[in-house]
Motif scaffolding. Sequence first.
Motif, PDB file in Angstrom:
ATOM      1  N   ILE A 170      -6.184   0.660   2.653  1.00  0.00           N
ATOM      2  CA  ILE A 170      -5.711   1.685   1.715  1.00  0.00           C
ATOM      3  C   ILE A 170      -6.180   3.066   2.152  1.00  0.00           C
ATOM      4  N   ASN A 171      -7.453   3.190   2.540  1.00  0.00           N
ATOM      5  CA  ASN A 171      -7.994   4.485   2.976  1.00  0.00           C
ATOM      6  C   ASN A 171      -7.251   5.008   4.195  1.00  0.00           C
ATOM      7  N   TYR A 216      -4.029   4.376   4.942  1.00  0.00           N
ATOM      8  CA  TYR A 216      -2.705   4.852   4.545  1.00  0.00           C
ATOM      9  C   TYR A 216      -2.779   6.134   3.715  1.00  0.00           C
ATOM     10  N   LYS A 217      -3.844   6.296   2.956  1.00  0.00           N
ATOM     11  CA  LYS A 217      -4.035   7.543   2.220  1.00  0.00           C
ATOM     12  C   LYS A 217      -4.118   8.728   3.190  1.00  0.00           C
ATOM     13  N   LYS A 218      -4.896   8.555   4.259  1.00  0.00           N
ATOM     14  CA  LYS A 218      -5.058   9.628   5.250  1.00  0.00           C
ATOM     15  C   LYS A 218      -3.777   9.866   6.033  1.00  0.00           C
ATOM     16  N   CYS A 270       0.824  -1.213   0.000  1.00  0.00           N
ATOM     17  CA  CYS A 270       0.000   0.000   0.000  1.00  0.00           C
ATOM     18  C   CYS A 270       0.858   1.263   0.000  1.00  0.00           C
ATOM     19  N   GLU A 271       1.810   1.321   0.906  1.00  0.00           N
ATOM     20  CA  GLU A 271       2.627   2.526   1.025  1.00  0.00           C
ATOM     21  C   GLU A 271       3.488   2.755  -0.215  1.00  0.00           C
ATOM     22  N   LEU A 296       1.245   3.811  -3.198  1.00  0.00           N
ATOM     23  CA  LEU A 296       0.735   5.175  -3.008  1.00  0.00           C
ATOM     24  C   LEU A 296       1.807   6.213  -3.335  1.00  0.00           C
ATOM     25  N   GLU A 297       3.072   5.821  -3.192  1.00  0.00           N
ATOM     26  CA  GLU A 297       4.196   6.703  -3.520  1.00  0.00           C
ATOM     27  C   GLU A 297       4.711   6.466  -4.942  1.00  0.00           C
ATOM     28  N   LYS A 342      -0.995  11.767   4.250  1.00  0.00           N
ATOM     29  CA  LYS A 342      -1.266  13.191   3.988  1.00  0.00           C
ATOM     30  C   LYS A 342      -0.899  14.059   5.181  1.00  0.00           C
ATOM     31  N   LEU A 353      -6.042   0.802  -6.071  1.00  0.00           N
ATOM     32  CA  LEU A 353      -5.389   2.119  -6.090  1.00  0.00           C
ATOM     33  C   LEU A 353      -5.368   2.741  -7.484  1.00  0.00           C
TER      34      LEU A 353
END
Length: 307
Positions: free
Chosen positions: A298-299, A301-303, A188-189, A192-193, A306, A252
């Motif tokens: 996922i939600n 890690y998105k938060k 996930c991390e 996301l990057e 940020k 994602l």
Amino acid sequence: MKILITGGAGFIGSHVVDLLIENGHEVCILDNMSHGKIENINSKAFLYRFDIRDEKVIEIFKEEKPEVLIHNAAQISVPYSVEDPINDASVNIIGTLNILEAARKSGVKKIIYPASAAIFGNPEYLPIDEKHPLEMLCGYGVTKHTVEHYLKIYKNLYNIDYVCLRYSNVYGPRQDSSGEGGVVAIFCEKMLENESPFIYGDGEQIRDFVYVKDIARANIMAIESNSCGIYNISTNQKVRVNELFQLIGKALNRNIKPIYTNTREGDIRNSYMSYEKAKKHLGWKPEYNLIDGVIETINYYKKSMKK
């Protein structure tokens, strides 16, 4: 009910704390914060910042007088147990005995202990059930299984009930991606990057991923149950690492390719576990499927990324 939980500021422990409080229990946490995080701690729980090997632990138990102990605190790194087996045993065996003695002397009625699938080694058959032969491949597995024996002794000698919950691969919000077991968090991390994560081996190895909120429910049901013994907490679902990677990429909307590298020494090829005994005796079964659990993760890690 008054419940003391060691390791309650960590990944799994903090989810258990949240659900305990949601169910009306009074909770105190014992955690040295080596892996725990302040932001994980429920505001309605009280934190004692102590190592489980500290001789003052008994004073906390006598002050709080918990009816139930959930013993989550542990040294959890398999490679570390190979590098430093003495300290691994110091935390997981001697530290646990310190906690068990504090529980005995303060009148604890029941102990919930998260064991590990690491005790099975390379499976002789699948799915793995509670009767599967044990073949520990590292010190970590030995220490976790040793505690299972001690709990049986404490039941026989001091009449303290216990439930051992042998978890398969746990994933979900708050998991630390730096650990070797956190493949969902790592994927996930990294994605996301917009980075490519490593996959060890060919990615066709099979695992059994269970969502952390299902794990928390298993702890609640273990407390409420009259059963005493050892139970697998798993999904009995075969998921290949490549399938997991593709699922996360699709969720994602990322078209990223992994980097395949050498298989890690000691890695088990295929493993998934039966939860039929837990279903029969605890009334537990997983409620989250992998897709829903991954989306929630996922939600999170998105938060968190940020901030």
